[in-house]
Motif scaffolding. Structure first.
Motif, PDB file in Angstrom:
ATOM      1  N   HIS A 221      42.847  45.704  54.010  1.00 52.86           N
ATOM      2  CA  HIS A 221      43.070  47.004  53.362  1.00 52.86           C
ATOM      3  C   HIS A 221      44.522  47.463  53.484  1.00 52.86           C
ATOM      4  N   SER A 259      42.198  43.137  50.525  1.00 52.80           N
ATOM      5  CA  SER A 259      40.763  43.434  50.611  1.00 52.80           C
ATOM      6  C   SER A 259      40.200  43.998  49.309  1.00 52.80           C
ATOM      7  N   GLY A 260      40.600  43.415  48.196  1.00 49.11           N
ATOM      8  CA  GLY A 260      40.073  43.839  46.901  1.00 49.11           C
ATOM      9  C   GLY A 260      40.690  45.104  46.357  1.00 49.11           C
ATOM     10  N   MET A 261      41.617  45.725  47.087  1.00 52.40           N
ATOM     11  CA  MET A 261      42.290  46.949  46.629  1.00 52.40           C
ATOM     12  C   MET A 261      43.541  46.525  45.849  1.00 52.40           C
ATOM     13  N   THR A 283      39.481  39.454  48.719  1.00 57.72           N
ATOM     14  CA  THR A 283      38.696  40.320  47.836  1.00 57.72           C
ATOM     15  C   THR A 283      37.709  41.200  48.579  1.00 57.72           C
ATOM     16  N   ASP A 284      37.459  40.927  49.882  1.00 57.76           N
ATOM     17  CA  ASP A 284      36.441  41.664  50.642  1.00 57.76           C
ATOM     18  C   ASP A 284      35.060  41.467  50.016  1.00 57.76           C
ATOM     19  N   TYR A 285      34.795  40.245  49.572  1.00 54.94           N
ATOM     20  CA  TYR A 285      33.508  39.896  48.955  1.00 54.94           C
ATOM     21  C   TYR A 285      32.391  40.009  49.983  1.00 54.94           C
ATOM     22  N   GLN A 288      33.612  44.183  47.517  1.00 56.94           N
ATOM     23  CA  GLN A 288      34.478  44.349  46.355  1.00 56.94           C
ATOM     24  C   GLN A 288      34.388  43.064  45.537  1.00 56.94           C
ATOM     25  N   GLN A 289      34.280  43.194  44.229  1.00 54.16           N
ATOM     26  CA  GLN A 289      34.141  42.015  43.378  1.00 54.16           C
ATOM     27  C   GLN A 289      35.052  42.134  42.152  1.00 54.16           C
ATOM     28  N   PRO A 290      36.379  42.079  42.372  1.00 57.00           N
ATOM     29  CA  PRO A 290      37.283  42.118  41.230  1.00 57.00           C
ATOM     30  C   PRO A 290      37.073  40.918  40.325  1.00 57.00           C
TER      31      PRO A 290
END
Length: 332
Positions: A221, A259-261, A283-285, A288-290
């Motif tokens: 993050h 982290s996907g941010m 991505t923090d899968y 978070q799923q960009p």
């Protein structure tokens, strides 16, 4: 261009059962049950690889999702850490070109932490994920110094992940809302990140990196708010008798993930306090799923192809020892 994604979360069903059976279950477990999150967390095979393919991720570094094993009593934490590490490495061996893993450690049993880190590293884990507090014991407690010495010696990076604040702190600062809002405030909306930033700052102020200059930690993050407050945090270094300002340790001993941010404004600020040599994609899968387009757009905000290569794969490969020689689990 290769894309490595770290902080790809997974969960061990036996650990979930043990945590739910605890005298005081961790409320953040509820976040693992929203939508299809449980299914995604427990899938270390075809479903996870398909999700990686959809995002364009070539290789993922697995990490056990919060709250890990250290919320459990010592004996149980040791047994489930071993089981989690054996399970994760089995997935890596089943998919050696697509997966690596961070180990889980029984921090509620300090005398077993370095031992399990060494065992996990010998199995092929490329680093470890821990949390900033085990019960009332902070991560910078002298009881863990052997662990940090071992991590530095073994070149095992330590990912410090957020965790839910203590009950006392929740009572003081996070209550007074409906249960779901209060949980969100104490976890992903705010409390998690303050907890992780404080844990990292305490390690710096404790002189951990002066004693173990080769030790590397990872913060998700965008550094858990810490890079945004270095003008003030630097003033602590003299009081703590450190060799350098806090910002100096951020530049030499800390890697940051997104982290996907994928906000370019956060990228630009991070580059005012560190360099692209210290940024790693994640991505923090599955929290978070960009999409692949989201990811490609984000990388377009990096200034050069060299910078994109570093953040996409080169930094992670160098930090975690991921390469042709590292592709065989069991390396030492």
């Amino acid at each position: 261009m290769t894309l490595i994604g770290i902080e790809e979360h997974w969960m061990l069903p036996e650990l979930t059962a043990a945590l739910k059976a605890a005298r005081q279950p961790d409320e953040s477990l509820l976040l693992n049950e929203r939508g299809d999150t449980t299914q995604r967390l427990e899938d270390l095979g075809a479903g996870r690889l398909a999700a990686m393919d959809a995002q364009g991720i070539d290789l993922a570094v697995l990490a056990l999702t919060p709250p890990g094993t250290q919320a459990l009593p010592a004996e149980e934490a040791v047994a489930l850490s071993r089981l989690a590490n054996d399970t994760a490495i089995a997935a890596v061996r089943a998919h050696p070109t697509r997966l690596r893993s961070l180990s889980s450690l029984p921090l509620s049993s300090p005398q077993h932490v370095a031992e399990e880190l060494e065992r996990a590293a010998a199995l092929g884990h490329v680093g470890t994920m821990v949390y900033g507090r085990s019960g009332d014991r902070f991560l910078d407690d002298p009881a863990y110094d052997d662990f940090f010495a071992a991590a530095a010696r073994l070149r095992q990076p330590v990912f410090i992940h957020p965790q839910i604040p203590s009950d006392a702190l929740r009572d003081a600062a996070y209550r007074g809302f409906d249960p779901l809002t209060g949980l969100g405030l104490a976890t992903f909306g705010w409390g998690w990140h303050i907890e992780a930033a404080t844990a990292a700052l305490r390690l710096i102020l404790r002189g951990t990196f002066d004693r173990h200059p080769e030790l590397q930690i990872v913060l998700g993050h965008w550094g858990e708010l810490l890079p945004f407050w270095l003008d003030r945090a630097d003033s602590l270094a003299r009081l703590a008798g450190l060799e350098r300002p806090v910002s100096g340790y951020i530049r030499t001993n800390v890697f940051l993930t997104m982290s996907g941010m994928l906000n370019p404004a956060l990228l630009q600020h991070a580059l005012t306090v560190t360099t692209t040599d210290r940024l790693i994609f994640s991505t923090d899968y599955p929290f978070q799923q960009p999409t692949r387009d989201d990811i490609d757009t984000f990388f377009g905000h990096l200034p050069t192809d060299t910078d994109r290569h570093k953040v996409r794969s080169a930094n992670a490969a160098a930090l975690f020892g991921i390469g042709p020689a590292a592709a065989r689990p069991g390396r030492t």
